[in-house]
Every structure is written in C-alpha cells, then in structure tokens.
Motif scaffolding. Structure first.
Motif: not given
Ligand SMILES: Cc1ncc(C[n+]2csc(CCOP(=O)(O)OP(=O)(O)O)c2C)c(N)n1
Ligand SMILES: [Mg+2]
Length: 331
Positions: A70, A119, A154-155, A157, A186-187, A253
């Motif tokens: 993002r 990632i 992120g929340d 991560a 949210y994730a 998202h």
């Molecule tokens: C290691 C890994 N696991 C899963 C994914 C799939 N994925 C992409 S974004 C995401 C959510 C992350 O959410 P957050 O950290 O809150 O960041 P935001 O999108 O809210 O900015 C996931 C699970 C990925 N890209 N890499």
C-alpha cells in the motif's frame, strides 16, 4: 510567527495540499483501474493520508522510508515524482520501476524510498537492516549521520514472526528505526479483534524493551507531534520506537474486495466524522490560515495537475519486449 503545533502557516497548508494530492491521485488511480488501464494488484491509501504526511514532518535528508504494497501515498509524501508513480501503475517505461514493478513494487533511490513490498511484513527486517547500516556507518566513522528509518507495517503484518526477530535485533543493537504500525482495523477482511490476542498493537515491542505509543492517525497534528518525538528518540541513540497510528481505509483492501466484513454505515461514519483532510481543512479555516475558497482553489489546481499526470502516464510508451530480460537476477 504564529505556530500551529510548532508548524508555521505555510507548513500547515503544505501538509493539507500534500494530503489532498494523495487523495486525488488515489481516486484517479481507482478510476484508471476501472477503465482497465491499470492491471494486477492496486491497494489505495485513501483515508490514511495523515499518517504518511504527518510522519514526513519529522524526516530530514538522508532518512529512509519503507512500507508494504500500500505504497503510493507514502511514496508521494516522500517527494517522489508523481508522474513516475502513475506511469508505474500503468506499466509504462517512464514509471519509477520502468513499468516492471507495478503498484506494489515502487522504488525511488534518490528519495531513499525502499519500496513497495508484496510479502506481508517483508519490509520490516529490511527497514531494520537499513537502520543497522546507518548505525554501522556512524559507529565506524564511515559516514557520521543521525539518520533514521521509517518502517511502516499493517495491523495484519504485526502478527508475522519476522517482525519480532527484527524487533529483538533493533532493540539489542539500539538501531535508529521508527516502526509505524498503521492500524486501519483490517487485514484484508479480518478485523484486528478477530486476529489479535492483545489489540493494543503499540505494546508489541514490550518483550524486547521497545517503547510504544498510540496516536490518532486521522489527526495530522497528532501524528506530526508523535513523529517529532519518535524521531528525536531514535536520532539521540535510544534505539527503536513503535508508533501505532489508528487509522482507517475507506476503499476495499485491493480493487477486488467483497466488502462483506464491515457495514457501509461504519465506513460512512468515519468519512463524515473523522476524515483527516476535512478536519485539517476545518482547522485551517477556523484559524484563518486560508479561506474555504482558497482551499477549494487548491483542490481545483490539484485535480488539474492529477489529470495532466494521468495523461502523461497514458501517453507514455510501454517497455520494449527485450526489457523482460534486463534487471532480472541471473546466476
Ligand atoms: C506472507 C504473506 N501472507 C499473506 C499475504 C496475503 N495478504 C496480502 S495483504 C494481506 C493483509 C495485510 O493486512 P495489513 O498488514 O493490516 O495491511 P493493510 O492491507 O491493511 O494495509 C494479506 C494477508 C501476503 N501477501 N504475504
Ligand atoms: Mg490493516
């Protein structure tokens, strides 16, 4: 000179227009995506603008920034050329990664912007490593510096294991890194309540002795103040610090999002009551820094500039086919 949380009038107007620029840029990116001109992933920063712009108030030359996929908003806040960012989204040769990185893999060496990482949490050890390099150079008289690294996550991560390996080393070696947890609630479709045993994410460094603070990420001044304190902490050799910025993403998202995990009412409530740009605009008007009319003029100018940027990106060439083989790792 009259000061607004230690900032002069020009700085406040600049912060407002920087945030508005990111908002309009992202809206345009959403539109171009809808027209099929941007392909692949695209994660918009709309709603979170006060975090990147507020944090940047504490940045100085030589500091670095790194974030997740993002990334457009932070990159613009770091002063990257907006044409290069838009052209990258459209996969064009004039893009900041020559059209081969796309939305998630932006990079700008000149601005010390180290990406753009797809990632989840991968940027955290990398940001920590950059801080290690800064400190190593300082301690060994290679380059006397008090530079810091703004490492965003992120929340979602923050639940990844590599984050804690990085936290431990950063604290052990007193590395100059500010970890900014952008808690947008949210994730993908999973709320913090459903994924975190302890929802106060700023406490996640406690076991490593890392100080953490919570800040209202929808309030530009609150973020700028917290950023200044955090930066000072790191530059003075006290090691890392965590800031949890409570924020909210307005859009899905990514561009495909079923939107079933939250109600429209929830989103509308935040937009109407907590919008970071609207509240800064109100502050500007109330404190007679600029009039409503002047703010609307800034908006018109920004919209025009964004349209020119979009035209530039659309009219740019695609990378040549043999570019497929350049900048690719080969053993
Ligand atoms: C290691 C890994 N696991 C899963 C994914 C799939 N994925 C992409 S974004 C995401 C959510 C992350 O959410 P957050 O950290 O809150 O960041 P935001 O999108 O809210 O900015 C996931 C699970 C990925 N890209 N890499
Ligand atoms: Mg999130």
């Amino acid at each position: 000179m009259e000061k607004h949380n230690n900032l002069g009038k020009e700085q406040v107007v600049k912060a407002y227009t920087d945030m508005l620029f990111i908002r309009r840029f992202e809206e345009k990116a959403g539109q171009l995506y809808g027209m099929g001109l941007i392909e692949g992933f695209c994660h918009l920063y709309i709603g979170q603008e006060a975090v990147a712009v507020g944090m940047q108030q504490a940045a100085k030359s030589g500091d670095s920034s790194i974030t997740s996929y993002r990334d457009h908003g932070l990159m613009l806040a770091c002063g990257a050329d907006a044409k290069g960012v838009m052209a990258e989204l459209l996969g064009k040769k004039s893009g900041c990664s020559q059209g081969k990185g796309g939305s998630m893999h932006m990079f700008d060496v000149e601005k010390n912007f180290f990406g753009g990482h797809g990632i989840v949490a991968a940027q955290v050890p990398i940001g920590t490593g950059i801080a290690f390099a800064n400190k190593y150079k300082r301690d060994n008289n290679i380059n006397k510096n008090d530079n810091i690294v703004f490492t965003y996550l992120g929340d979602g991560a923050v639940n990844q294991g590599q984050v804690y390996e990085a936290f431990n080393m950063a604290s052990l070696w007193k590395l100059p890194v500010v970890y900014i947890i952008e808690n947008n609630e949210y994730a993908m479709g999973t709320s913090v309540e459903r994924s975190a045993a302890v929802t106060d994410l700023y406490k996640r460094g406690e076991s490593c002795g890392i100080l953490g603070h919570k800040v209202d990420g929808m309030d530009f001044f609150a973020v700028a103040t917290a950023a200044a304190e955090a930066a000072e902490h790191c530059r003075s050799g006290n090691g890392p610090i965590i800031l949890e910025a409570k924020t909210y993403r307005y859009r899905g998202h990514s561009m495909s999002d079923p939107a079933k995990y939250r109600s429209k009412k929830e989103v509308e409530y935040i937009k109407e009551n907590k919008d970071p740009i609207e509240s800064l605009k109100q502050y500007i008007i109330d404190n007679k820094i600029a009039s409503d009319e002047e703010c609307n003029k800034y908006d018109r100018e920004i919209r025009n500039t964004i349209q020119e940027i979009a035209n530039f990106a659309q009219n740019s060439e695609e990378p040549a086919l043999d570019e497929l083989w350049t900048d690719v790792y080969k053993s």
